[in-house]
Write an enzyme that holds these catalytic residues in place. Structure first.
Site, short mmCIF file in Angstrom:
data_model
loop_
_atom_site.label_atom_id
_atom_site.label_comp_id
_atom_site.label_asym_id
_atom_site.label_seq_id
_atom_site.Cartn_x
_atom_site.Cartn_y
_atom_site.Cartn_z
N ASN A 65 1.47 -12.31 -10.86
CA ASN A 65 2.38 -13.42 -10.60
C ASN A 65 3.77 -13.00 -10.14
O ASN A 65 4.57 -13.85 -9.74
CB ASN A 65 2.55 -14.28 -11.86
CG ASN A 65 1.37 -15.18 -12.12
OD1 ASN A 65 0.60 -14.97 -13.03
ND2 ASN A 65 1.21 -16.19 -11.29
N SER A 66 4.13 -11.73 -10.25
CA SER A 66 5.49 -11.31 -9.91
C SER A 66 5.84 -11.68 -8.47
O SER A 66 5.07 -11.45 -7.56
CB SER A 66 5.66 -9.81 -10.08
OG SER A 66 5.72 -9.47 -11.43
N GLU A 113 0.84 -1.19 0.00
CA GLU A 113 0.00 0.00 0.00
C GLU A 113 0.88 1.24 0.00
O GLU A 113 1.89 1.31 0.70
CB GLU A 113 -0.92 0.02 1.22
CG GLU A 113 -1.94 -1.11 1.23
CD GLU A 113 -2.87 -1.03 2.42
OE1 GLU A 113 -2.58 -0.23 3.35
OE2 GLU A 113 -3.88 -1.75 2.44
N ASP A 149 16.10 -6.75 -8.70
CA ASP A 149 14.65 -6.87 -8.56
C ASP A 149 14.29 -7.98 -7.59
O ASP A 149 13.39 -8.79 -7.85
CB ASP A 149 13.97 -7.10 -9.92
CG ASP A 149 12.47 -6.82 -9.86
OD1 ASP A 149 12.03 -6.18 -8.88
OD2 ASP A 149 11.74 -7.27 -10.76
N HIS A 201 10.08 -4.86 -7.30
CA HIS A 201 9.07 -3.99 -7.89
C HIS A 201 7.68 -4.23 -7.31
O HIS A 201 6.78 -3.41 -7.46
CB HIS A 201 9.06 -4.11 -9.42
CG HIS A 201 8.43 -5.35 -9.97
ND1 HIS A 201 9.16 -6.43 -10.39
CD2 HIS A 201 7.14 -5.66 -10.18
CE1 HIS A 201 8.35 -7.36 -10.85
NE2 HIS A 201 7.10 -6.92 -10.73
#
Length: 469
Positions: free
Chosen positions: A215-216, A60, A141, A111
């Site tokens: 899905n990341s 958030e 990442d 990310h």
């Protein structure tokens, strides 16, 4: 192709995997189905054993929204007699993560949680927990989170991603489009893929297992129920899966987790003091290579680790510790997974012959004091902060570690330097024909008043010359 979209994959694994008697911990011979019965085999037992280790990650963040399209316009603000207020809105993004330790250690993509004010992790059984960020790195990442469930949690064992082959069966588990936990199957479509994301990491596992938005950060899993990759990106025109997905190899995840366990505040790659290019077909023919592969040495920093080891421009690095190197990104991957403090053996080709070089892997050094200085006065550089470049500072600024000179590290947004277009990472090469070699020189020169300023800077490898009055 409209660029690539990164997405989140949710991996689901269970504490039963940690049991030494688990059938999936046994290495099985790879065979093709030979009967109708074998064709009807199911992934269900494997999914049942592992699904509890896949989580949802909710990030958030508060953003400012203007309440009127005319907000910020001086005419309308003067007309209405007051500034129009902005409105704060909460944005929530959904990604996935993988529990890799029963104590509540979760791996996801950076990310997924980037810029978040609050992060929550939801387990497969519906329970939600706040978490803290232990370590994150935007270049790789990757991010490591920690939750406190006050009881052992299902966890996925990390496998050896170097052992996988093109054609191996894999499962991807995630929460695409927020519809709920989803399992897709496929094969390993390719290895050592680079030029996939905008970051500087370029060594991905390619799979045709369906990966979609949401899905990341999830898991790519082998048939032993082991994590072999963190699903990260897809190539897509319309936002859905086209059967071309990419995952960060598990061996890199291991190294990243080790840094988090040590309490490192940041993740650092080895510094070798050299830069490389891909080997083209013409270069391969000239150097006597059977095919265009490897990393061509184009520059070696004087007195750096590579120079001391005997690496020279024109040589081609073809392997690290006996593992072939496909391209410069693959070389960087092999050095990173070897880890700081270790020493690697490079296979190097030159003039048709091959030799081995031992290279120690160390952190980027601060070879000269950075001596940061804020430039004042009324010169074109007023409001810019400059410093002496070293490999250490270049690494911190996400610049090439072999660059030298005086760099702008920050620019005051309301300053003269900002209005004239100077940016962080600009390297000041010369001013009025005088080479700039130190931040002290820059400060002294900026205090003069020549009337006309002739400035030469280097930005992203290109030289820019400008005149100012």
């Amino acid at each position: 192709m409209q660029g690539l979209l990164r997405f989140a994959a949710v991996s689901v694994l269970s504490f039963a995997l940690l049991s030494p008697v688990s059938v999936f911990a046994q290495e099985a011979a790879k065979v093709l189905p030979r009967s109708q019965a074998e064709m009807q085999l199911s992934f269900a037992p494997l999914v049942r054993e592992t699904h509890g280790a896949v989580v949802n990650v909710y990030a958030e963040r508060m953003v400012q929204r203007r309440m009127s399209p005319f907000a910020g316009d001086p005419f309308f603000e003067q007309f209405f007699g007051q500034r129009m207020p902005n409105r704060s809105e909460k944005q929530t993004s959904l990604g996935s993560g993988v529990i890799v330790d029963p104590n509540g250690v979760v791996v996801t993509n950076n990310h997924v949680i980037g810029g978040a004010d609050e992060i929550k992790v939801a387990l497969a059984d519906g329970r939600e927990f706040p978490c803290k960020v232990v370590l994150k790195d935007d270049r790789l990442d990757l991010a490591v989170l920690k939750i406190d469930a006050r009881e052992p949690l299902p966890a996925l064992k990390i496998g050896n991603s170097d052992a996988i082959e093109v054609g191996d069966l894999v499962l991807a588990i995630g929460n695409p489009f927020g519809v709920g936990q989803t399992v897709t199957s496929g094969i390993v479509s390719g290895l050592a893929r680079n030029q996939v994301t905008e970051g500087d990491f370029g060594f991905f596992i390619q799979t045709d297992a369906a990966i979609n938005p949401g899905n990341s950060g999830g898991a790519l899993m082998n048939m032993n129920g082991e994590l072999i990759g963190i699903n990260t990106a897809i190539f897509s025109k319309g936002g859905g899966s086209n059967g071309v997905g990419f995952a960060i190899p598990a061996n890199l995840v291991k190294v990243f987790l080790a840094a988090a366990e040590r309490g490192d505040v940041s993740f650092e790659r080895p510094y070798i003091g050299a830069s490389f290019d891909a080997v083209t077909s013409d270069v391969a023919e000239a150097l006597g290579l059977d095919r265009p592969r490897g990393a061509l040495v184009v520059r070696v920093v004087e007195d750096g680790p590579a120079a001391k080891a005997g690496l020279r421009p024109g040589q081609v690095v073809t392997a690290v510790n006996g593992v072939p190197v496909e391209h410069p990104d693959a070389l960087g991957y092999r050095l990173t997974t070897a880890g700081l403090g270790s020493s690697v053996t490079l296979a190097v080709k030159e003039n048709g012959s091959e030799k081995e070089i031992s290279l120690p892997l160390t952190a980027a050094p601060e070879t000269r004091p950075r001596d940061e200085r804020m430039i004042g006065g009324h010169s074109p550089f007023a409001g810019a902060t400059v410093a002496n470049l070293s490999p250490r500072l270049a690494y911190e600024l996400h610049m090439r570690t072999e660059v030298t000179g005086v760099v702008i590290t920050a620019v005051d947004g309301s300053s003269i330097a900002a209005r004239l277009g100077f940016q962080p990472h600009d390297i000041i090469v010369a001013v009025n024909g005088t080479d700039i070699t130190s931040s002290a020189d820059m400060e002294t020169l900026a205090a003069t008043d020549p009337g006309i300023w002739r400035v030469e800077i280097e930005r992203d490898g290109e030289r820019i010359r400008q005149f100012f009055r």
